[in-house]
Scaffold this active site. Sequence first.
Site, mmCIF file in Angstrom:
data_model
loop_
_atom_site.group_PDB
_atom_site.id
_atom_site.type_symbol
_atom_site.label_atom_id
_atom_site.label_comp_id
_atom_site.label_asym_id
_atom_site.label_seq_id
_atom_site.Cartn_x
_atom_site.Cartn_y
_atom_site.Cartn_z
ATOM 1 N N CYS A 45 0.816 -1.223 0.000
ATOM 2 C CA CYS A 45 0.000 0.000 0.000
ATOM 3 C C CYS A 45 0.851 1.276 0.000
ATOM 4 O O CYS A 45 1.710 1.452 0.868
ATOM 5 C CB CYS A 45 -0.889 -0.028 1.241
HETATM 6 N N1 LIG Z 1 -6.315 8.158 3.500
HETATM 7 C C1 LIG Z 1 -5.795 6.892 3.935
HETATM 8 C C2 LIG Z 1 -5.974 5.851 2.837
HETATM 9 C C3 LIG Z 1 -5.507 4.484 3.226
HETATM 10 C C4 LIG Z 1 -6.022 3.394 2.254
HETATM 11 O O1 LIG Z 1 -6.967 3.625 1.487
HETATM 12 N N2 LIG Z 1 -5.399 2.216 2.290
HETATM 13 C C5 LIG Z 1 -5.853 1.119 1.436
HETATM 14 C C6 LIG Z 1 -4.712 0.256 0.946
HETATM 15 S S1 LIG Z 1 -3.720 0.988 -0.294
HETATM 16 C C7 LIG Z 1 -6.726 0.173 2.239
HETATM 17 O O2 LIG Z 1 -6.343 -0.263 3.312
HETATM 18 N N3 LIG Z 1 -7.895 -0.161 1.711
HETATM 19 C C8 LIG Z 1 -8.777 -1.112 2.305
HETATM 20 C C9 LIG Z 1 -10.220 -0.746 2.049
HETATM 21 O O3 LIG Z 1 -10.503 0.368 1.619
HETATM 22 O O4 LIG Z 1 -11.059 -1.615 2.291
HETATM 23 C C10 LIG Z 1 -4.347 7.069 4.327
HETATM 24 O O5 LIG Z 1 -3.634 7.824 3.633
HETATM 25 O O6 LIG Z 1 -3.910 6.499 5.325
#
Ligand SMILES: N[C@@H](CCC(=O)N[C@@H](CS)C(=O)NCC(=O)O)C(=O)O
Length: 334
Positions: A45
């Site tokens: 990620c």
């Molecule tokens: N705004 C957050 C975004 C984090 C994010 O979207 N991470 C993704 C992985 S790249 C995630 O864990 N997605 C899981 C989901 O949305 O179910 C940050 O910058 O920490």
Amino acid sequence: ITNYANKEGEFKRQNSQFRNFISNEPGSEFPPEKDRYHLYVSYACPWAHRTLIVRKLKGLEDIIGFTSVHWHMLEKGWRFIEEGEQVPGKNVTKDPLHPDYTHLRQLYFQIDQDYGGRFTVPTLWDKKKETIVSNESAEIIRMMYTQFDDLLSQQHKSVDLLPKSLERKIDESNDWTYNDINNGVYKSGFASSQEAYENNVHALFKSLDRAEAHLADNAASNSGPYYYGSNITEADVRLYTTIIRFDAVYVQHFKCNIRDIRSGYPYLHRWVRELYWNVPAFGPETTQFEHIKKHYTKSHKQINPFSITPVGPVPDILPLEEEVPAVKVAKKTG
Ligand SMILES: N[C@@H](CCC(=O)N[C@@H](CS)C(=O)NCC(=O)O)C(=O)O
């Protein structure tokens, strides 16, 4: 992520739900302490990658521990590794704090049974209060810049990723880097209409051109090798995590293929390799290409229904002094 785009075909990223701050102000709810906080990340990620880079740049390795989830993210979200699985990278283990948990979501439900947000990495966990401090990477990295400084050596204390003199410039470049580049690749890849895809992919490449022009100006004025000169700043951290994934995944998986970095952006290519090969916090320890390539191509079934991971590009990243054949010939004859 299972719900990709709205009815106009546009991907919208939800706001993070946990927004507390570790602070060294007297009486703070989350004071900086050694071995009190734990980061849950995925090497795949780009947002979590920011926190791994800053943790290392600031010398916080003995102060904040971390666990990486497995790269495979399916219906129940991120999961911890299972017995007997072999994946590369440090600390890809079961959850050391909750050995019976199989998925990251269980941390969120432990705090709030009715939690309705997303279960995202990075997640910053407080072991003392058994709660989530923050799941917003932009804020987690800023806590790390200064709030632990009293626990650090002079050398690490003096690492300043957001110098006052550059703060305004960095905030400005963060704005378009985030909207058009970091999130732009997702908006291109998750678009479910031709129009949404095209709008986003053109905005993405316009901003890549802008970053390229900035680095070309640096080279012309002998400034660099980093985005704002001879010191690494937040601008490098935030741009890097997308650019290092670009050729390896985004070009084909997210259809970001107007150009690639290695043959279309000589200054970004030089800059990203300078960081990867010469600065350990950005290098192979935090950049795990197997996690990156497999995560996207095997988790997003609606984009890639057979989950086949393309072999190329080979290599994932070129050595510092190597070029693709066309660039090599052009340099010789040009
Ligand atoms: N705004 C957050 C975004 C984090 C994010 O979207 N991470 C993704 C992985 S790249 C995630 O864990 N997605 C899981 C989901 O949305 O179910 C940050 O910058 O920490």
